[in-house]
Every structure is written in C-alpha cells, then in structure tokens.
Design a protein around this motif. Structure first.
Motif, PDB file in Angstrom:
ATOM      1  N   UNK A 205      -0.641  -2.774   4.345  1.00  0.00           N
ATOM      2  CA  UNK A 205      -1.286  -2.427   5.603  1.00  0.00           C
ATOM      3  C   UNK A 205      -0.457  -1.416   6.398  1.00  0.00           C
ATOM      4  N   UNK A 206       0.844  -1.336   6.094  1.00  0.00           N
ATOM      5  CA  UNK A 206       1.687  -0.351   6.785  1.00  0.00           C
ATOM      6  C   UNK A 206       1.207   1.063   6.476  1.00  0.00           C
ATOM      7  N   UNK A 207       0.671   1.261   5.277  1.00  0.00           N
ATOM      8  CA  UNK A 207       0.187   2.586   4.883  1.00  0.00           C
ATOM      9  C   UNK A 207      -0.975   3.052   5.755  1.00  0.00           C
ATOM     10  N   UNK A 208      -1.668   2.102   6.353  1.00  0.00           N
ATOM     11  CA  UNK A 208      -2.854   2.410   7.151  1.00  0.00           C
ATOM     12  C   UNK A 208      -2.526   2.500   8.644  1.00  0.00           C
ATOM     13  N   UNK A 209      -1.238   2.601   8.962  1.00  0.00           N
ATOM     14  CA  UNK A 209      -0.837   2.639  10.361  1.00  0.00           C
ATOM     15  C   UNK A 209      -1.438   3.835  11.082  1.00  0.00           C
ATOM     16  N   UNK A 210      -1.748   3.632  12.357  1.00  0.00           N
ATOM     17  CA  UNK A 210      -2.270   4.731  13.188  1.00  0.00           C
ATOM     18  C   UNK A 210      -1.175   5.313  14.084  1.00  0.00           C
ATOM     19  N   UNK A 216       5.576  10.516   8.805  1.00  0.00           N
ATOM     20  CA  UNK A 216       6.512  11.070   7.827  1.00  0.00           C
ATOM     21  C   UNK A 216       6.931  10.032   6.792  1.00  0.00           C
ATOM     22  N   UNK A 217       7.312   8.848   7.237  1.00  0.00           N
ATOM     23  CA  UNK A 217       7.779   7.826   6.302  1.00  0.00           C
ATOM     24  C   UNK A 217       6.639   7.331   5.414  1.00  0.00           C
ATOM     25  N   UNK A 218       5.437   7.249   5.976  1.00  0.00           N
ATOM     26  CA  UNK A 218       4.285   6.796   5.180  1.00  0.00           C
ATOM     27  C   UNK A 218       3.883   7.859   4.155  1.00  0.00           C
ATOM     28  N   UNK A 220       5.704   9.883   2.582  1.00  0.00           N
ATOM     29  CA  UNK A 220       6.664   9.960   1.480  1.00  0.00           C
ATOM     30  C   UNK A 220       6.759   8.660   0.679  1.00  0.00           C
ATOM     31  N   UNK A 221       5.983   7.659   1.067  1.00  0.00           N
ATOM     32  CA  UNK A 221       6.025   6.367   0.362  1.00  0.00           C
ATOM     33  C   UNK A 221       5.403   6.495  -1.022  1.00  0.00           C
ATOM     34  N   UNK A 222       5.790   5.630  -1.966  1.00  0.00           N
ATOM     35  CA  UNK A 222       5.135   5.607  -3.283  1.00  0.00           C
ATOM     36  C   UNK A 222       3.631   5.393  -3.103  1.00  0.00           C
ATOM     37  N   UNK A 223       2.821   6.007  -3.955  1.00  0.00           N
ATOM     38  CA  UNK A 223       1.365   5.921  -3.860  1.00  0.00           C
ATOM     39  C   UNK A 223       0.832   4.915  -4.878  1.00  0.00           C
ATOM     40  N   UNK A 224       0.028   3.986  -4.400  1.00  0.00           N
ATOM     41  CA  UNK A 224      -0.554   2.984  -5.287  1.00  0.00           C
ATOM     42  C   UNK A 224      -1.374   3.627  -6.397  1.00  0.00           C
ATOM     43  N   UNK A 225      -2.059   4.710  -6.041  1.00  0.00           N
ATOM     44  CA  UNK A 225      -2.941   5.355  -7.016  1.00  0.00           C
ATOM     45  C   UNK A 225      -2.157   5.900  -8.214  1.00  0.00           C
ATOM     46  N   UNK A 256      -5.577   4.893   1.919  1.00  0.00           N
ATOM     47  CA  UNK A 256      -6.722   4.061   2.299  1.00  0.00           C
ATOM     48  C   UNK A 256      -6.591   2.698   1.618  1.00  0.00           C
ATOM     49  N   UNK A 257      -6.319   1.671   2.396  1.00  0.00           N
ATOM     50  CA  UNK A 257      -6.098   0.346   1.803  1.00  0.00           C
ATOM     51  C   UNK A 257      -7.078  -0.692   2.309  1.00  0.00           C
TER      52      UNK A 257
END
Length: 423
Positions: A205-210, A216-218, A220-225, A256-257
């Motif tokens: 859910x952090x990936x979907x932060x507004x 920036x940190x999101x 550069x995060x690893x992508x689930x896809x 998009x999670x």
C-alpha cells in the motif's frame, strides 16, 4: 420551535438535477450490463464485521479507520458495508450459487466509510458494482474493461484514462514483498508516518501513497510487475493483447495496487483529471482467493465498482445528462365543477398513455398561474377543463411548444387524439 436537525457530515441529500444525473447513470449502466448478459442482485447494507475484516484485510485503512461498526442488541459486531464485493461473495456462498456455475451479477446502493468529506468522496456514497464468478480465463477480464469502456462511450465521457497492472499470484507477491520491505527499510528516513506503520503490515500500500514527498523513493522501489510468476505474466500479456485488439488505450502503472487485500493478477482503474485529487471513477480486478477465504470452495472471480457521485459530477459538469420534462401533458382546471372530472380525465390518460407523463394542477390557482406551471413543467400540451367543457364533455387541447391554435376534443376521443401527436 425545536432546534433544527441537520444531516450527518458527509451524508448528503440528493435532489433536482443531482437525482436526474444519478438515475440517468444507473439506467445507462443497467442497460449496458444487461446487454452483456448480467443479472441484478440486491444485498444487505449491514453485514457481520468479521466478513470485512477477513476479506478486505485487518490492516487496511478501511478496516482500521473507516468502517461504521457497532454492536447490536445481541452483542454481535455489525458493520455498515464499506464496499460491495465481500457481501456479494457471502451471498453466493450462502445461497449455493457458484459451485460449478458461472454467475455474472451487478448491484448498486449506498456504502459507508468514515473519511474526510470532499468533492466526489463522502461518508455515505454510492457504488455500482459488477462481479463475475467461475471464469478463470483472461477473456472475462478484458470483457469487463470493454464493458466499462462502452459505458463511458454511451455516456459521452471521453477523457478517462485506463491504468492497468498485475499483482501476480499470492506466492509471487509474498516473495516480492520481502524485496520491497528490504528496500523500504533502507530508506526509512524518507517514509511518512502512515508508510512506517504499513511497512510490516501492508507494505504494498506504500506504493499507492499520495504523499508527493515520497514520490522519489516509491519511483525507485522494486516493481512487482518485474517479479511476476510465469502464469501471471502470461495472463497480463494476454490482457494487453486483448485490449490492443479492441483498440482500448491503456497505461501500465506498476504502482497500482488497489486498497483491498483480496486482489490478485489483473487490477485496473479508470482515472479522470477533471475532479481534482479524487480522480478514480471506476476500479477493480481479480480476486481469485476471496471465495475460499470467506468459506467457499476455490472459485475464480473478477469485478469492478464505479463511484456514482464522481461519475454524476462529471456528467453534470459536462452537461451530458438529457433534460427530463416533468410532464408531457398538463391538465389546467378552471371553474367550480371541474376538479373531480379533471382527476377522472387525468387517470384515463395515464391508463391509456402509460409512456406519457400527465400532471394535473392541484391546489387551485388562477388561469394565468396554472399556465405558468404548465410551461415550467416543459409539457408539450395543456388540457384545459372549464365548467363549459364539463357540460359539453369536451376539453381544449392547447399546444405549448409550437405556434398553433387550441382544439376542442371530446373526452372519448382525447387519448387517441394525443397519442397521434406523440407518435
């Protein structure tokens, strides 16, 4: 005089043009769903709290912060539904409707979440939900997206962006979760309070932060896809191929999670930039494990929900709701002996012409004021009944939207006379 009582904050009255837009949207959605072979289902507004804790996820914002939960007189914990899918799954299991069957269903109604009210987001809001049970193939995912695209076209909404992603299998997501937590832990100093709380409980859910400070940190995060299992990767590739064949444009959004824990594989959202920050008007995806999670046998499932308030706001802003006349025929009553015959004639017309709206003037009023009301109703014809007309069993039919003389018509021939003018 007692103190005035106001509506609860975030729970709004709808009237006038808002209701017209609301009803118009529901009618268009129902017609579209029926075109695709869907059936309607009606679900309770109140369910056991356990249903939502088990389906949505105990560490989601909805369950932790937003649900309206209370104890009834038996001491049972009950909740006003915050979304419709869990209740629909419960109904399917309880009524034995999904084992070795395909079900294509839609529903609509109010949902409840304790959120900060703003345009397009209320504490009582309405959703139109669509669910399909028993189909594992990606063709149904593509059909649901095509169905929603057809509805936008039917409504005249042309600036909605489709975003898609895949959440993969639970096993692939679990392995990815470990990588994501490791990455985010290294950047703890850049996480806000909500993200720190979610780091162990619900890191996706952090990936979907507004929060723009975390972009920036999101990013550069690893992508689930990029960490999908083979089957989910193939499923997603096929979905894109279907959408390409259909000519439906889309954007792959790896962040998009969705806010509910039960999704897997396909997730999608339709986004608008015309409603401010609250841009999602339709969202959904696959939830193949939810039926088993709630106590049924393993059953593939996919669905979506539309936010009715957000869509009606768009329709109104763009003036896409056809105006509705209050009446087709307005019955004007002038005289002492006309009121009872006027009601009889009005009912006769409603019986003979069921597709037309007949409004009779009630409560009296001068000839001039009644014609003002007739004009305001957008009626095409006024039926004028005075004492003389009652004696002769006639009415005067006056066109209101064209320059033409009024005509005397007998009571017996009135329905046929009007029908010919509306054909």
């Amino acid at each position: 005089m007692g103190k005035q009582i106001s509506a609860i904050r975030g729970m709004n009255d709808l009237y006038g043009s808002e209701v017209e837009a609301f009803d118009y949207l529901l009618t268009q959605a129902q017609q579209t769903l029926q075109q695709y072979g869907f059936q309607s289902i009606r679900l309770p507004i109140v369910e056991k709290t356990e249903l939502f804790a088990r389906s949505i996820g105990e560490v989601t914002d909805i369950v932790e912060k937003e649900m309206y939960t209370f104890e009834d007189r038996n001491g049972d914990s009950l909740t006003l539904r915050p979304e419709g899918t869990a209740g629909c799954v419960r109904a399917m299991i309880q009524n034995g409707l999904i084992h070795n069957q395909i079900q294509k269903l839609y529903y609509s109604g109010p949902m409840f979440r304790y959120e900060r009210p703003q345009k397009g987001r209320y504490r009582q809001f309405h959703q139109f939900g669509v669910e399909v049970f028993g189909v594992n193939d990606v063709d149904i995912d593509a059909e649901l997206i095509a169905l929603s695209a057809r509805l936008w076209d039917k409504l005249g909404l042309d600036k909605l962006e489709l975003q898609i992603n895949s959440l993969g299998s639970q096993e692939a997501r679990s392995a990815y979760r470990d990588k994501l937590v490791a990455y985010l832990t290294e950047h703890k100093d850049q996480l806000d309070e909500d993200s720190l709380r979610r780091l162990e409980s619900n890191p996706l859910r952090i990936l979907d932060t507004k929060n723009p400070d975390m972009k920036s940190v999101v990013d550069k995060a690893p992508k689930l896809i990029e960490h999908l299992d083979t089957e989910s990767a193939e499923h997603f590739a096929n979905l894109k191929a279907y959408l390409d064949d259909l000519g439906i444009e889309y954007v792959v959004n790896p962040n998009l999670v969705r806010g509910l824990d039960y999704y897997n594989r396909t997730v999608f959202e339709w986004i608008t930039t015309e409603l401010g920050a609250q841009g999602t008007v339709c969202a959904g995806g696959r939830y193949d494990s939810l039926v088993e999670q709630i106590g049924g046998k393993p059953t593939p499932a996919v669905g979506f929900a539309m936010g009715i308030e957000r869509l009606t706001a768009l329709l109104q802003d763009k003036a896409l709701v056809p105006s509705q006349a209050l009446a087709d025929i307005y019955v004007v009553l002038v005289g002492d002996k006309v009121h009872r015959p006027g009601l009889v004639i009005s009912e006769m017309l409603r019986e003979a012409l069921p597709d037309l709206k007949v409004q009779m003037n009630c409560g009296g009023g001068s000839f001039k004021s009644q014609f003002k009301k007739a004009d305001k109703s957008d009626a095409r014809y006024a039926i004028v009944l005075g004492d003389q007309e009652v004696e002769n069993q006639q009415v005067a039919v006056k066109p209101l939207r064209e320059d033409a003389e009024q005509t005397l018509v007998s009571w017996d021939g009135l329905a046929a006379y009007l029908q010919a003018r509306f054909d």
